[in-house]
Design a protein around this motif. Structure first.
Motif, mmCIF file in Angstrom:
data_model
loop_
_atom_site.group_PDB
_atom_site.id
_atom_site.type_symbol
_atom_site.label_atom_id
_atom_site.label_comp_id
_atom_site.label_asym_id
_atom_site.label_seq_id
_atom_site.Cartn_x
_atom_site.Cartn_y
_atom_site.Cartn_z
ATOM 1 N N ARG A 57 33.484 -43.532 -45.786
ATOM 2 C CA ARG A 57 34.132 -44.700 -45.174
ATOM 3 C C ARG A 57 34.159 -44.597 -43.655
ATOM 4 N N TRP B 283 49.885 -44.662 -53.809
ATOM 5 C CA TRP B 283 49.780 -45.409 -52.543
ATOM 6 C C TRP B 283 51.179 -45.861 -52.085
ATOM 7 N N GLN C 195 30.169 -48.249 -47.055
ATOM 8 C CA GLN C 195 30.387 -49.313 -48.048
ATOM 9 C C GLN C 195 29.906 -50.672 -47.544
ATOM 10 N N LYS C 196 29.579 -50.719 -46.219
ATOM 11 C CA LYS C 196 29.048 -51.971 -45.661
ATOM 12 C C LYS C 196 27.547 -51.852 -45.366
ATOM 13 N N MET D 20 47.375 -54.055 -50.611
ATOM 14 C CA MET D 20 46.289 -54.243 -49.637
ATOM 15 C C MET D 20 46.769 -55.063 -48.441
ATOM 16 N N ASN E 202 40.767 -43.338 -53.103
ATOM 17 C CA ASN E 202 40.558 -44.785 -53.090
ATOM 18 C C ASN E 202 40.699 -45.325 -54.521
ATOM 19 N N ALA E 203 40.506 -46.629 -54.671
ATOM 20 C CA ALA E 203 40.621 -47.251 -55.999
ATOM 21 C C ALA E 203 39.716 -46.553 -57.018
ATOM 22 N N GLN F 45 48.125 -54.154 -56.700
ATOM 23 C CA GLN F 45 47.052 -53.676 -55.809
ATOM 24 C C GLN F 45 46.854 -54.640 -54.641
ATOM 25 N N GLU G 154 34.748 -53.847 -59.206
ATOM 26 C CA GLU G 154 36.131 -54.203 -59.551
ATOM 27 C C GLU G 154 36.724 -53.159 -60.494
ATOM 28 N N THR G 155 37.688 -52.428 -59.952
ATOM 29 C CA THR G 155 38.313 -51.316 -60.682
ATOM 30 C C THR G 155 38.756 -51.718 -62.096
ATOM 31 N N ARG H 80 33.065 -53.042 -51.233
ATOM 32 C CA ARG H 80 34.282 -52.294 -51.573
ATOM 33 C C ARG H 80 33.945 -51.154 -52.535
ATOM 34 N N ILE H 81 34.865 -50.224 -52.582
ATOM 35 C CA ILE H 81 34.755 -49.061 -53.470
ATOM 36 C C ILE H 81 35.815 -49.240 -54.555
ATOM 37 N N PRO H 82 35.504 -49.011 -55.827
ATOM 38 C CA PRO H 82 34.325 -48.335 -56.372
ATOM 39 C C PRO H 82 33.206 -49.294 -56.800
HETATM 40 N N1 LIG Z 1 39.552 -55.423 -56.019
HETATM 41 C C1 LIG Z 1 38.733 -54.302 -55.626
HETATM 42 C C2 LIG Z 1 39.279 -53.736 -54.329
HETATM 43 C C3 LIG Z 1 38.561 -52.496 -53.934
HETATM 44 C C4 LIG Z 1 38.959 -52.053 -52.529
HETATM 45 O O1 LIG Z 1 39.536 -52.804 -51.729
HETATM 46 N N2 LIG Z 1 38.606 -50.797 -52.216
HETATM 47 C C5 LIG Z 1 38.910 -50.255 -50.929
HETATM 48 C C6 LIG Z 1 39.214 -48.775 -51.071
HETATM 49 S S1 LIG Z 1 40.683 -48.513 -52.001
HETATM 50 C C7 LIG Z 1 37.703 -50.391 -50.026
HETATM 51 O O2 LIG Z 1 36.589 -50.362 -50.482
HETATM 52 N N3 LIG Z 1 37.947 -50.495 -48.720
HETATM 53 C C8 LIG Z 1 36.896 -50.471 -47.768
HETATM 54 C C9 LIG Z 1 36.643 -51.779 -47.108
HETATM 55 O O3 LIG Z 1 37.338 -52.768 -47.425
HETATM 56 O O4 LIG Z 1 35.729 -51.830 -46.268
HETATM 57 C C10 LIG Z 1 38.741 -53.250 -56.721
HETATM 58 O O5 LIG Z 1 39.776 -53.043 -57.341
HETATM 59 O O6 LIG Z 1 37.689 -52.632 -56.968
#
Ligand SMILES: N[C@@H](CCC(=O)N[C@@H](CS)C(=O)NCC(=O)O)C(=O)O
Length: 215
Positions: free
Chosen positions: A33, A168, A38-39, A109, A10-11, A105, A64-65, A51-53
């Motif tokens: 996940r 990705w 994450q929720k 998405m 993941n990010a 990114q 925010e990565t 969201r992760i991380p």
């Molecule tokens: N802009 C955020 C996006 C993070 C993001 O979308 N992470 C994904 C994993 S790559 C995530 O948490 N997805 C799970 C979800 O949306 O429930 C960042 O860069 O930290």
């Protein structure tokens, strides 16, 4: 002390590689996940976007990565993973970090998680994203024709982020090998010691075709 909430590939991987590269102590906390952790209420207290991380810095959460990568670079200037303030490359670093997070990114998405109220529209969104992503990858490929890494000839935190997003992109219909400079970059980064060192946890397929040299 750092604690990284992560999920493999993941990010969070970009942060994981940078933490390893900075040679600082950190703890990994896996977010499941499949269980939608994450929720969970507990995680949302740390990162309301779900969201992760998330990175805990002395128990303070940061999300925010891109923001995490920049913060780590700032906290460990001796490791020089961001160009110095006086360097002309400093503003280029910001430019590319922003481009990676809010353009490459983000568009990826939309490709992977297309949202529409029209169930017949999903395929159209994906096709539009393929075109948009091709433009973005062409631009990055052109930039990489000028130097080894995204911001000149010295590796920065942007390169860990680009390697992740490039990985990705292997799932896109257009082969990444159509971008020769990006392919060269991906092959170089796949051998980076910080990427290979944590691969038992992240489990990237670093043996896949694009990373194989045919001499
Ligand atoms: N802009 C955020 C996006 C993070 C993001 O979308 N992470 C994904 C994993 S790559 C995530 O948490 N997805 C799970 C979800 O949306 O429930 C960042 O860069 O930290």
């Amino acid at each position: 002390m750092y604690q990284l909430y992560y999920s493999p590939r993941n990010a969070s991987a970009a942060v994981h590689w940078l933490l390893h590269d900075l040679n600082v102590p950190y703890e990994l906390i896996r977010v499941d996940r499949k269980q939608q952790q994450q929720k969970s209420a507990e995680y949302l207290k740390l990162n309301p976007s779900g969201r992760i991380p998330t990175l805990l810095i002395d128990d303070q959460p940061l999300s925010e990565t891109a923001a995490i990568l920049i913060t780590l670079c700032e906290r460990h200037p001796e490791q020089a993973k961001m160009p110095a303030l006086v360097s002309p490359d400093r503003s280029k670093f910001w430019q590319w970090m922003m481009y990676l997070t809010n353009t490459l990114q983000n568009e990826l998405m939309v490709y992977f998680y297309p949202h529409t109220t029209d169930s017949n529209g999903i395929e159209a969104i994906k096709q539009a994203q393929v075109v948009r992503l091709a433009e973005i990858l062409t631009l990055i490929d052109r930039e990489l024709s000028h130097h080894t890494y995204l911001v000149g000839d010295t590796l920065t935190a942007c390169d860990f982020f680009l390697f992740l997003l490039g990985y990705w992109c292997l799932a896109l219909p257009q082969p990444l090998t159509e971008y020769p400079n990006l392919t060269r970059f991906m092959r170089l980064m796949a051998k980076h010691p910080s990427i290979t060192a944590v691969n038992d946890i992240e489990q990237f397929d670093l043996d896949c075709d694009i990373f194989t040299f045919i001499d």
